[in-house]
Write a protein that holds these residues in place. Structure first.
Motif, PDB file in Angstrom:
ATOM      1  N   SER A 150       0.835  -1.214   0.000  1.00 44.08           N
ATOM      2  CA  SER A 150       0.000   0.000   0.000  1.00 44.08           C
ATOM      3  C   SER A 150       0.867   1.260   0.000  1.00 44.08           C
ATOM      4  O   SER A 150       0.546   2.234  -0.695  1.00 44.08           O
ATOM      5  CB  SER A 150      -0.966  -0.006   1.191  1.00 44.08           C
ATOM      6  OG  SER A 150      -1.795  -1.141   1.071  1.00 44.08           O
TER       7      SER A 150
ATOM      8  N   GLU B  72      -7.870   5.171  -8.655  1.00 45.92           N
ATOM      9  CA  GLU B  72      -7.491   4.124  -7.689  1.00 45.92           C
ATOM     10  C   GLU B  72      -8.631   3.141  -7.464  1.00 45.92           C
ATOM     11  O   GLU B  72      -9.790   3.521  -7.465  1.00 45.92           O
ATOM     12  CB  GLU B  72      -7.166   4.763  -6.333  1.00 45.92           C
ATOM     13  CG  GLU B  72      -5.946   5.631  -6.374  1.00 45.92           C
ATOM     14  CD  GLU B  72      -5.689   6.330  -5.052  1.00 45.92           C
ATOM     15  OE1 GLU B  72      -5.698   5.657  -4.012  1.00 45.92           O
ATOM     16  OE2 GLU B  72      -5.498   7.555  -5.079  1.00 45.92           O
TER      17      GLU B  72
ATOM     18  N   GLN C   3      -9.536  -0.368  -4.837  1.00 47.39           N
ATOM     19  CA  GLN C   3      -9.084  -1.202  -3.720  1.00 47.39           C
ATOM     20  C   GLN C   3      -9.982  -2.425  -3.627  1.00 47.39           C
ATOM     21  O   GLN C   3     -11.202  -2.319  -3.797  1.00 47.39           O
ATOM     22  CB  GLN C   3      -9.194  -0.413  -2.404  1.00 47.39           C
ATOM     23  CG  GLN C   3      -8.623  -1.190  -1.229  1.00 47.39           C
ATOM     24  CD  GLN C   3      -9.207  -0.757   0.117  1.00 47.39           C
ATOM     25  OE1 GLN C   3     -10.184  -0.015   0.179  1.00 47.39           O
ATOM     26  NE2 GLN C   3      -8.629  -1.255   1.184  1.00 47.39           N
TER      27      GLN C   3
ATOM     28  N   SER D 240      -4.784  -0.630  -9.007  1.00 53.53           N
ATOM     29  CA  SER D 240      -5.649  -1.398  -8.113  1.00 53.53           C
ATOM     30  C   SER D 240      -4.841  -2.021  -6.980  1.00 53.53           C
ATOM     31  O   SER D 240      -3.833  -2.688  -7.223  1.00 53.53           O
ATOM     32  CB  SER D 240      -6.362  -2.496  -8.912  1.00 53.53           C
ATOM     33  OG  SER D 240      -7.320  -3.138  -8.097  1.00 53.53           O
ATOM     34  N   ASP D 241      -5.296  -1.762  -5.749  1.00 57.28           N
ATOM     35  CA  ASP D 241      -4.705  -2.394  -4.573  1.00 57.28           C
ATOM     36  C   ASP D 241      -5.348  -3.774  -4.486  1.00 57.28           C
ATOM     37  O   ASP D 241      -6.448  -3.922  -3.985  1.00 57.28           O
ATOM     38  CB  ASP D 241      -5.028  -1.538  -3.340  1.00 57.28           C
ATOM     39  CG  ASP D 241      -4.279  -1.994  -2.104  1.00 57.28           C
ATOM     40  OD1 ASP D 241      -3.734  -3.112  -2.111  1.00 57.28           O
ATOM     41  OD2 ASP D 241      -4.265  -1.237  -1.116  1.00 57.28           O
TER      42      ASP D 241
END
Ligand code: TMP
Length: 220
Positions: free
Chosen positions: A22, A41, A43, A99-100
């Motif tokens: 992260s 972004e 997640q 993308s996390d």
């Protein structure tokens, strides 16, 4: 326009818990934005209104009875919503999506960690997302015990709702299997998933990440 038929670029970050993913994702996004690029972004699980509710169900420590397949399908339910609301529209606009986590997490955690197998995860991916896959995946590696130590420290000092989350409480063996899952994906798809050592100062690790990302940016 990439071979996938959209003008944008899809990047994802992966890694075992406490691998520094992260932090590295944040540093990369700041760098891309300083260069004037539009970054969206994502997640997982989470990101959308529906996804955040699914995340709460998934991470709730009270849900000890959750079956591996339920977990897998909830991950894809959240992901399908993120693809519809966030990822596909951004790629079609020509933006960079970072993308996390994405499907590689499900391969590593549910496929390898829970022993469901890669084939079931890939079948669910096909149903939920078709051929949507990142153009490049940065997978941060770290010694599993070191990473878990970092993650527990972070959890005990944060007031996030998923503090000491159910998925962080799995056995050491589970986390070793997850790490092996990522190494397996790297062997299967060496061009897309790049293993980047997470040890060292964040600024030095960020340079390792940049060495992987810069060539892909140049190809857009
Ligand atoms: P995070 O700590 O990176 O936000 O991820 C939340 C937890 O969910 C983490 O322990 C990894 C796990 N996870 C899965 O087990 N499968 C998945 O598909 C995803 C996206 C996350």
């Amino acid at each position: 326009m990439t071979k996938r038929g959209y003008p944008g670029l899809f990047l994802s970050f992966e890694g075992t818990d406490g691998s520094g993913k992260s932090t590295q994702m944040r540093m990369l996004i700041e760098r891309l934005r300083r260069d004037g690029l539009t970054v969206v972004e994502n997640q997982e699980p989470g990101a959308t209104h529906i996804g955040r509710q699914i995340r709460r169900i998934l991470l709730d420590p009270a849900h000890q009875e959750m079956a591996g397949m339920t977990e897998l399908l909830l991950m894809f339910a959240s992901r399908a919503q993120a693809a519809a609301e966030i990822i596909r529209p951004a790629l079609e606009r020509g933006d960079i999506v970072v993308s996390d986590r994405f499907t590689d997490s499900t391969l590593a955690y549910q496929g390898e960690g829970r022993g469901i197998g890669f084939d079931a995860v890939l079948a669910a991916h096909k149903l939920a997302l078709g051929d949507l896959l990142p153009d490049l995946t940065i997978c941060m590696t770290i010694d599993v015990e070191t990473g878990l130590g970092r993650a527990h420290k972070r959890n005990s000092t944060s007031d996030e709702q998923d503090n000491e989350a159910r998925l962080d409480q799995q056995s050491l063996d589970f986390h070793h299997r997850v790490a092996e899952g990522y190494r397996k994906i790297a062997r299967l798809e060496p061009g897309r998933l790049r293993l980047v050592p997470g040890e060292g100062e964040p600024a030095i690790v960020a340079e390792r990440v940049w060495l992987e990302v810069a060539p892909v940016l140049g190809k857009r």
